[in-house]
Write a protein that holds these residues in place. Structure first.
Motif, short mmCIF file in Angstrom:
data_model
loop_
_atom_site.label_atom_id
_atom_site.label_comp_id
_atom_site.label_asym_id
_atom_site.label_seq_id
_atom_site.Cartn_x
_atom_site.Cartn_y
_atom_site.Cartn_z
N LEU A 68 0.85 -1.18 0.00
CA LEU A 68 0.00 0.00 0.00
C LEU A 68 0.89 1.24 0.00
O LEU A 68 1.75 1.39 0.87
CB LEU A 68 -0.88 0.02 1.25
N THR A 69 0.70 2.12 -0.98
CA THR A 69 1.47 3.36 -1.04
C THR A 69 0.52 4.52 -1.32
O THR A 69 -0.55 4.33 -1.89
CB THR A 69 2.56 3.31 -2.13
N GLY A 70 0.92 5.69 -0.91
CA GLY A 70 0.11 6.88 -1.12
C GLY A 70 -0.07 7.63 0.18
O GLY A 70 0.74 7.52 1.10
N SER A 71 -1.17 8.39 0.25
CA SER A 71 -1.41 9.17 1.46
C SER A 71 -2.87 9.05 1.89
O SER A 71 -3.76 8.84 1.08
CB SER A 71 -1.05 10.63 1.22
N VAL A 72 -3.06 9.19 3.18
CA VAL A 72 -4.39 9.20 3.79
C VAL A 72 -4.50 10.41 4.70
O VAL A 72 -3.50 11.01 5.07
CB VAL A 72 -4.67 7.89 4.57
N ASP A 73 -5.74 10.72 5.08
CA ASP A 73 -5.97 11.94 5.86
C ASP A 73 -5.52 11.82 7.31
O ASP A 73 -5.02 12.77 7.89
CB ASP A 73 -7.45 12.30 5.82
N VAL A 95 2.42 -4.66 3.39
CA VAL A 95 3.47 -3.68 3.62
C VAL A 95 2.81 -2.32 3.49
O VAL A 95 2.37 -1.92 2.41
CB VAL A 95 4.63 -3.84 2.61
N ASP A 96 2.71 -1.62 4.61
CA ASP A 96 2.02 -0.34 4.67
C ASP A 96 3.02 0.80 4.51
O ASP A 96 3.76 1.13 5.43
CB ASP A 96 1.28 -0.24 6.01
N ASN A 97 3.03 1.39 3.32
CA ASN A 97 3.88 2.54 3.04
C ASN A 97 3.04 3.81 2.93
O ASN A 97 3.44 4.77 2.27
CB ASN A 97 4.66 2.33 1.74
N LEU A 98 1.86 3.81 3.55
CA LEU A 98 0.97 4.97 3.50
C LEU A 98 1.49 6.09 4.38
O LEU A 98 1.99 5.83 5.48
CB LEU A 98 -0.44 4.58 3.93
N GLN A 99 1.35 7.29 3.91
CA GLN A 99 1.74 8.46 4.68
C GLN A 99 0.48 9.09 5.26
O GLN A 99 -0.45 9.39 4.53
CB GLN A 99 2.45 9.49 3.79
#
Length: 104
Positions: A68-73, A95-99
């Motif tokens: 998972l990549t990208g951004s969340v609030d 694999v959590d690559n979320l920002q």
């Protein structure tokens, strides 16, 4: 002599068939299809839950591991997206690559 030649031909054809079932990056066709199905399942769960905006989250799967990549609030939404990914059938790891971006 003829028997040895026939055995060689059978072995060569068998090896060629097995090699033909492999894709270029080393994944079998079945693994590639499974990964695509897992990716689709994760995306479906995210849309159904309305936990994410798919324009900001990318889901990729490799050998059953979801990336998972990208951004969340918020941090809470980040955790929710990871939990939803784990619920998809066939997932072996996430694999959590979320920002997480805090709203101000």
């Amino acid at each position: 002599m003829r028997r040895a030649f026939n055995a060689f031909v059978v072995l060569f054809v068998t090896l060629a068939l097995f090699a033909g079932c492999q894709s270029f990056p080393g994944l079998s066709a079945g693994t590639h299809v499974d990964d695509a199905a897992i990716t689709a399942s994760v995306k479906t769960k995210l849309v159904a839950d309305k936990a994410s905006n798919l324009t900001r989250i990318d889901v990729d799967t490799n050998r059953g591991t979801v990336y998972l990549t990208g951004s969340v609030d918020t941090t809470e939404r980040k955790k929710r997206v990871e939990r939803l990914a784990w619920r998809a059938t066939g997932v072996k790891g996430v694999v959590d690559n979320l920002q997480g971006v805090q709203n101000r």
